[in-house]
Design a protein around this motif. Structure first.
Motif, PDB file in Angstrom:
ATOM      1  N   LYS A   1     -24.525   1.430  86.752  1.00  0.00           N
ATOM      2  CA  LYS A   1     -25.310   2.643  86.510  1.00  0.00           C
ATOM      3  C   LYS A   1     -25.741   2.719  85.041  1.00  0.00           C
ATOM      4  CE  LYS A   1     -25.014   7.638  87.172  1.00  0.00           C
ATOM      5  NZ  LYS A   1     -24.137   8.755  87.580  1.00  0.00           N
ATOM      6  N   GLY A   2     -24.822   2.363  84.134  1.00  0.00           N
ATOM      7  CA  GLY A   2     -25.135   2.361  82.711  1.00  0.00           C
ATOM      8  C   GLY A   2     -26.213   1.342  82.367  1.00  0.00           C
ATOM      9  N   LEU A   3     -26.152   0.157  82.987  1.00  0.00           N
ATOM     10  CA  LEU A   3     -27.175  -0.863  82.751  1.00  0.00           C
ATOM     11  C   LEU A   3     -28.558  -0.349  83.132  1.00  0.00           C
ATOM     12  CD1 LEU A   3     -25.689  -4.259  84.040  1.00  0.00           C
ATOM     13  CD2 LEU A   3     -26.159  -3.586  81.689  1.00  0.00           C
ATOM     14  N   GLU A   4     -28.643   0.251  84.294  1.00  0.00           N
ATOM     15  CA  GLU A   4     -29.929   0.770  84.766  1.00  0.00           C
ATOM     16  C   GLU A   4     -30.468   1.844  83.829  1.00  0.00           C
ATOM     17  OE1 GLU A   4     -29.394   2.091  88.781  1.00  0.00           O
ATOM     18  OE2 GLU A   4     -28.884   0.072  89.488  1.00  0.00           O
ATOM     19  N   LYS A   5     -29.577   2.717  83.372  1.00  0.00           N
ATOM     20  CA  LYS A   5     -29.991   3.824  82.517  1.00  0.00           C
ATOM     21  C   LYS A   5     -30.477   3.324  81.157  1.00  0.00           C
ATOM     22  CE  LYS A   5     -28.190   7.913  80.212  1.00  0.00           C
ATOM     23  NZ  LYS A   5     -26.976   8.606  79.813  1.00  0.00           N
ATOM     24  N   GLU A   6     -29.665   2.510  80.480  1.00  0.00           N
ATOM     25  CA  GLU A   6     -30.005   2.096  79.125  1.00  0.00           C
ATOM     26  C   GLU A   6     -31.110   1.049  79.089  1.00  0.00           C
ATOM     27  OE1 GLU A   6     -26.048   1.610  78.767  1.00  0.00           O
ATOM     28  OE2 GLU A   6     -25.866   3.728  78.325  1.00  0.00           O
ATOM     29  N   MET A   7     -31.044   0.072  79.973  1.00  0.00           N
ATOM     30  CA  MET A   7     -32.001  -1.022  79.931  1.00  0.00           C
ATOM     31  C   MET A   7     -33.355  -0.643  80.524  1.00  0.00           C
ATOM     32  SD  MET A   7     -29.354  -4.070  80.867  1.00  0.00           S
ATOM     33  CE  MET A   7     -30.459  -5.431  80.647  1.00  0.00           C
ATOM     34  N   GLY A   8     -33.430   0.511  81.127  1.00  0.00           N
ATOM     35  CA  GLY A   8     -34.675   0.947  81.734  1.00  0.00           C
ATOM     36  C   GLY A   8     -35.610   1.683  80.793  1.00  0.00           C
ATOM     37  N   THR A   9     -35.172   1.987  79.591  1.00  0.00           N
ATOM     38  CA  THR A   9     -36.019   2.758  78.683  1.00  0.00           C
ATOM     39  C   THR A   9     -36.985   1.852  77.920  1.00  0.00           C
ATOM     40  OG1 THR A   9     -34.543   2.637  76.761  1.00  0.00           O
ATOM     41  CG2 THR A   9     -34.140   4.430  78.339  1.00  0.00           C
ATOM     42  N   THR A  10     -38.112   2.383  77.577  1.00  0.00           N
ATOM     43  CA  THR A  10     -39.118   1.638  76.810  1.00  0.00           C
ATOM     44  C   THR A  10     -38.585   1.286  75.432  1.00  0.00           C
ATOM     45  OG1 THR A  10     -40.881   2.755  78.007  1.00  0.00           O
ATOM     46  CG2 THR A  10     -41.478   1.722  75.915  1.00  0.00           C
ATOM     47  N   ASP A  11     -37.877   2.222  74.795  1.00  0.00           N
ATOM     48  CA  ASP A  11     -37.320   1.964  73.463  1.00  0.00           C
ATOM     49  C   ASP A  11     -36.354   0.794  73.488  1.00  0.00           C
ATOM     50  OD1 ASP A  11     -38.770   4.029  72.359  1.00  0.00           O
ATOM     51  OD2 ASP A  11     -37.103   5.454  72.377  1.00  0.00           O
ATOM     52  N   TRP A  12     -35.486   0.749  74.510  1.00  0.00           N
ATOM     53  CA  TRP A  12     -34.530  -0.344  74.597  1.00  0.00           C
ATOM     54  C   TRP A  12     -35.248  -1.674  74.821  1.00  0.00           C
ATOM     55  CZ3 TRP A  12     -32.924  -4.345  77.619  1.00  0.00           C
ATOM     56  CH2 TRP A  12     -31.711  -4.930  77.262  1.00  0.00           C
ATOM     57  N   LYS A  13     -36.226  -1.691  75.699  1.00  0.00           N
ATOM     58  CA  LYS A  13     -36.964  -2.926  75.978  1.00  0.00           C
ATOM     59  C   LYS A  13     -37.661  -3.452  74.720  1.00  0.00           C
ATOM     60  CE  LYS A  13     -37.679  -1.925  80.844  1.00  0.00           C
ATOM     61  NZ  LYS A  13     -38.640  -1.560  81.883  1.00  0.00           N
ATOM     62  N   GLN A  14     -38.238  -2.568  73.936  1.00  0.00           N
ATOM     63  CA  GLN A  14     -38.905  -2.979  72.697  1.00  0.00           C
ATOM     64  C   GLN A  14     -37.890  -3.523  71.691  1.00  0.00           C
ATOM     65  OE1 GLN A  14     -41.005   0.589  71.580  1.00  0.00           O
ATOM     66  NE2 GLN A  14     -42.753   0.119  72.896  1.00  0.00           N
ATOM     67  N   TRP A  15     -36.751  -2.845  71.576  1.00  0.00           N
ATOM     68  CA  TRP A  15     -35.703  -3.312  70.678  1.00  0.00           C
ATOM     69  C   TRP A  15     -35.186  -4.677  71.121  1.00  0.00           C
ATOM     70  CZ3 TRP A  15     -30.667  -4.630  71.764  1.00  0.00           C
ATOM     71  CH2 TRP A  15     -29.887  -4.946  70.645  1.00  0.00           C
ATOM     72  N   TYR A  16     -34.955  -4.844  72.398  1.00  0.00           N
ATOM     73  CA  TYR A  16     -34.373  -6.074  72.919  1.00  0.00           C
ATOM     74  C   TYR A  16     -35.298  -7.278  72.712  1.00  0.00           C
ATOM     75  CZ  TYR A  16     -31.484  -9.061  75.855  1.00  0.00           C
ATOM     76  OH  TYR A  16     -30.682 -10.072  76.310  1.00  0.00           O
ATOM     77  N   GLU A  17     -36.589  -7.074  72.770  1.00  0.00           N
ATOM     78  CA  GLU A  17     -37.536  -8.166  72.501  1.00  0.00           C
ATOM     79  C   GLU A  17     -37.347  -8.698  71.081  1.00  0.00           C
ATOM     80  OE1 GLU A  17     -39.644  -9.966  74.447  1.00  0.00           O
ATOM     81  OE2 GLU A  17     -38.643  -8.851  76.055  1.00  0.00           O
ATOM     82  N   LYS A  18     -37.114  -7.799  70.126  1.00  0.00           N
ATOM     83  CA  LYS A  18     -36.869  -8.219  68.747  1.00  0.00           C
ATOM     84  C   LYS A  18     -35.513  -8.907  68.619  1.00  0.00           C
ATOM     85  CE  LYS A  18     -37.854  -4.020  67.246  1.00  0.00           C
ATOM     86  NZ  LYS A  18     -37.950  -2.851  66.342  1.00  0.00           N
ATOM     87  N   PHE A  19     -34.502  -8.364  69.298  1.00  0.00           N
ATOM     88  CA  PHE A  19     -33.154  -8.916  69.218  1.00  0.00           C
ATOM     89  C   PHE A  19     -33.099 -10.318  69.839  1.00  0.00           C
ATOM     90  CE2 PHE A  19     -28.789  -9.393  70.862  1.00  0.00           C
ATOM     91  CZ  PHE A  19     -28.088  -9.294  69.670  1.00  0.00           C
ATOM     92  N   LYS A  20     -33.795 -10.524  70.942  1.00  0.00           N
ATOM     93  CA  LYS A  20     -33.786 -11.829  71.622  1.00  0.00           C
ATOM     94  C   LYS A  20     -34.235 -12.960  70.708  1.00  0.00           C
ATOM     95  CE  LYS A  20     -36.340 -11.280  75.237  1.00  0.00           C
ATOM     96  NZ  LYS A  20     -37.012 -11.335  76.546  1.00  0.00           N
ATOM     97  N   ALA A  21     -35.098 -12.664  69.756  1.00  0.00           N
ATOM     98  CA  ALA A  21     -35.585 -13.697  68.830  1.00  0.00           C
ATOM     99  C   ALA A  21     -34.462 -14.246  67.948  1.00  0.00           C
ATOM    100  CB  ALA A  21     -36.706 -13.126  67.960  1.00  0.00           C
ATOM    101  N   CYS A  22     -33.352 -13.532  67.849  1.00  0.00           N
ATOM    102  CA  CYS A  22     -32.209 -13.965  67.040  1.00  0.00           C
ATOM    103  C   CYS A  22     -31.183 -14.772  67.846  1.00  0.00           C
ATOM    104  CB  CYS A  22     -31.489 -12.746  66.459  1.00  0.00           C
ATOM    105  SG  CYS A  22     -32.494 -11.736  65.372  1.00  0.00           S
ATOM    106  N   VAL A  23     -31.325 -14.791  69.149  1.00  0.00           N
ATOM    107  CA  VAL A  23     -30.289 -15.312  70.042  1.00  0.00           C
ATOM    108  C   VAL A  23     -30.674 -16.681  70.596  1.00  0.00           C
ATOM    109  CG1 VAL A  23     -29.053 -14.850  72.207  1.00  0.00           C
ATOM    110  CG2 VAL A  23     -29.616 -12.965  70.657  1.00  0.00           C
ATOM    111  N   SER A  24     -29.704 -17.612  70.596  1.00  0.00           N
ATOM    112  CA  SER A  24     -29.953 -18.906  71.228  1.00  0.00           C
ATOM    113  C   SER A  24     -29.540 -18.874  72.699  1.00  0.00           C
ATOM    114  CB  SER A  24     -29.229 -20.035  70.496  1.00  0.00           C
ATOM    115  OG  SER A  24     -27.831 -19.870  70.574  1.00  0.00           O
ATOM    116  N   HIS A  25     -28.430 -18.201  73.009  1.00  0.00           N
ATOM    117  CA  HIS A  25     -28.010 -17.994  74.389  1.00  0.00           C
ATOM    118  C   HIS A  25     -26.936 -16.913  74.423  1.00  0.00           C
ATOM    119  CE1 HIS A  25     -25.043 -20.971  72.996  1.00  0.00           C
ATOM    120  NE2 HIS A  25     -24.259 -20.568  73.969  1.00  0.00           N
ATOM    121  N   SER A  26     -26.585 -16.503  75.636  1.00  0.00           N
ATOM    122  CA  SER A  26     -25.599 -15.432  75.770  1.00  0.00           C
ATOM    123  C   SER A  26     -24.788 -15.628  77.041  1.00  0.00           C
ATOM    124  CB  SER A  26     -26.289 -14.069  75.787  1.00  0.00           C
ATOM    125  OG  SER A  26     -27.089 -13.946  76.942  1.00  0.00           O
ATOM    126  N   GLU A  27     -23.742 -14.831  77.141  1.00  0.00           N
ATOM    127  CA  GLU A  27     -22.931 -14.810  78.353  1.00  0.00           C
ATOM    128  C   GLU A  27     -22.272 -13.444  78.463  1.00  0.00           C
ATOM    129  OE1 GLU A  27     -18.733 -16.831  77.229  1.00  0.00           O
ATOM    130  OE2 GLU A  27     -20.460 -18.172  77.046  1.00  0.00           O
TER     131      GLU A  27
END
Length: 98
Positions: free
Chosen positions: A64-90
Motif C-alpha cells: 500500500k505504501g509503495l502504491e501511495k508514494e511511488m504514484g505521485t508525480t513529484d516522486w517520479k520526477q525525483w526518482y528519474e534524477k536519482f536513477k542516474a546515480c545508481v548502477s543497480h539495486s536490490e
C-alpha cells in the motif's frame, strides 16, 4: 513485523549527488513515512551503497505504501534524477521473529 531494505549500488563518484537528492526527498516528504525509517551507507564491504530501511506491520502495508508514494508525480520526477546515480539495486524483505 517486516523490515524492507532497498539497496542502491551507486556509480563511482556519484555519492555526493545521491546524498543531495536523498536530502531533497526527505525534506519533500517523498520517502516512506513509517516507523523505523533509516538511511544507511556502507562503512565496510561493497562500496558506494545507499540503503533505505523501513518497517511494516504486514506485507500488505508495504505494498500500500509503495502504491501511495511511488504514484505521485513529484516522486517520479525525483526518482528519474536519482536513477542516474545508481548502477543497480536490490530489495530485501525480512521478517522479524523476535
Amino acid at each position: 513485523m517486516y523490515i524492507v531494505r532497498e539497496i542502491f549500488y551507486l556509480q563511482f563518484g556519484r555519492y555526493k549527488q545521491a546524498k543531495v537528492l536523498l536530502d531533497e526527498a526527505s525534506k519533500g516528504g517523498l520517502m516512506p513515512q513509517t516507523s523505523g525509517n533509516r538511511f544507511l551507507t556502507d562503512f565496510t564491504g561493497k562500496s558506494y551503497r545507499l540503503i533505505f530501511e523501513s518497517s511494516y506491520a504486514s506485507l500488505a502495508e508495504f505494498e500500500k505504501g509503495l502504491e501511495k508514494e511511488m504514484g505521485t508525480t513529484d516522486w517520479k520526477q525525483w526518482y528519474e534524477k536519482f536513477k542516474a546515480c545508481v548502477s543497480h539495486s536490490e530489495r530485501e524483505i525480512l521478517k522479524q521473529i523476535s
